[in-house]
Design an enzyme around this catalytic site. Sequence first.
Site, mmCIF file in Angstrom:
data_model
loop_
_atom_site.group_PDB
_atom_site.id
_atom_site.type_symbol
_atom_site.label_atom_id
_atom_site.label_comp_id
_atom_site.label_asym_id
_atom_site.label_seq_id
_atom_site.Cartn_x
_atom_site.Cartn_y
_atom_site.Cartn_z
ATOM 1 N N TYR A 129 101.016 17.183 84.519
ATOM 2 C CA TYR A 129 102.100 17.957 85.149
ATOM 3 C C TYR A 129 101.639 19.387 85.437
ATOM 4 O O TYR A 129 101.859 19.908 86.531
ATOM 5 C CB TYR A 129 103.310 17.956 84.210
ATOM 6 C CG TYR A 129 104.569 18.565 84.780
ATOM 7 C CD1 TYR A 129 105.390 17.842 85.642
ATOM 8 C CD2 TYR A 129 104.961 19.865 84.443
ATOM 9 C CE1 TYR A 129 106.562 18.388 86.151
ATOM 10 C CE2 TYR A 129 106.132 20.414 84.937
ATOM 11 C CZ TYR A 129 106.928 19.669 85.794
ATOM 12 O OH TYR A 129 108.091 20.220 86.292
ATOM 13 N N SER B 109 106.941 24.922 89.277
ATOM 14 C CA SER B 109 107.460 25.015 87.905
ATOM 15 C C SER B 109 106.856 26.257 87.270
ATOM 16 O O SER B 109 105.809 26.742 87.729
ATOM 17 C CB SER B 109 107.024 23.780 87.118
ATOM 18 O OG SER B 109 107.269 23.941 85.735
#
Length: 266
Positions: free
Chosen positions: A161, A148
């Site tokens: 995350y 990401s």
Amino acid sequence: MGGLKADLSGQVAVITGSTSGIGLELARGLAANGAHIMLNGLGDAGEIEQIRAAIETDFGVKAAFHGANMLKPSEIEDLIGETVKTFGRLDILVNNAGIQHVAPVEELAPEKWDAILGINLTSCFHTIRHALPVMKKAGRGRIVNIASAHGLVASPYKSAYVAAKHGVVGLTKTIALEAAEAGVTCNAICPGYVRTPLVESQIADTAKARGISEEEVVRDVMLSAQPTKKFVEYDHLTGLLLYLVSDAGASANGAAFPVEGGWVAA
Ligand code: NAD
């Protein structure tokens, strides 16, 4: 799929978390270029069967499904084992399964932390440790981890995350070094915001965490970080994946490629 093309005829790809969103589109992109597909993920059995059958019908390749839970190491081992048993080879591993949870760190439940680290990061260790020997033996392999932009930069309220995705980037570099001489490459793709089911749920969570409307989350939080002010499209990711798994991608190794409209350039 209107992006790059690659000749993947006869190759076999496992894509974790491919019953929805990015993973499903990447699976279809690989199938459109000739790869046989092992799907994985959670969801309704009937819907998953439709997804599987559509890949076979649309692209003339074989597609199978394995429901391994990415939190369960023995099921992950079985996913890789079943792939080799079913198709006789394993050329491409795409580690894509992921979950997200948005909350200030002091309100983040420890169970959420464990689940996010487990599904987004630790599962990659398990798929890789079982797939790599198969690829090394074949003298060629491609591992692509879907990290990401949050593998490269942080945002508030996403501690687990961001930690997991930075971990994926570190794992990617390490595997690249360990596997390079065996003809196996390992790279990470770092997308910005793509409007998938995962992002839809984040819009609501972020609105709650920040006390703003969902419209404001999209405009002022998500796309404020993306200089293009546009969501990343599936094809933008598929195009890069096809490059990385193709012969032309042989020298790209250990890299984390941002596909986020310029977010991490800021
Ligand atoms: P999604 O929710 O649409 O899909 C996630 C997939 O993972 C589904 O197939 C789901 O069944 C599967 N999954 C979840 N938990 C699982 C488990 N325990 N075992 C097996 N499978 C499991 O999400 P998405 O937006 O398509 O995200 C896919 C990947 O891309 C994730 O790793 C995510 O972090 C990453 N990513 C997404 C965005 C975005 O904007 N959507 C941006 C950057 C990175």
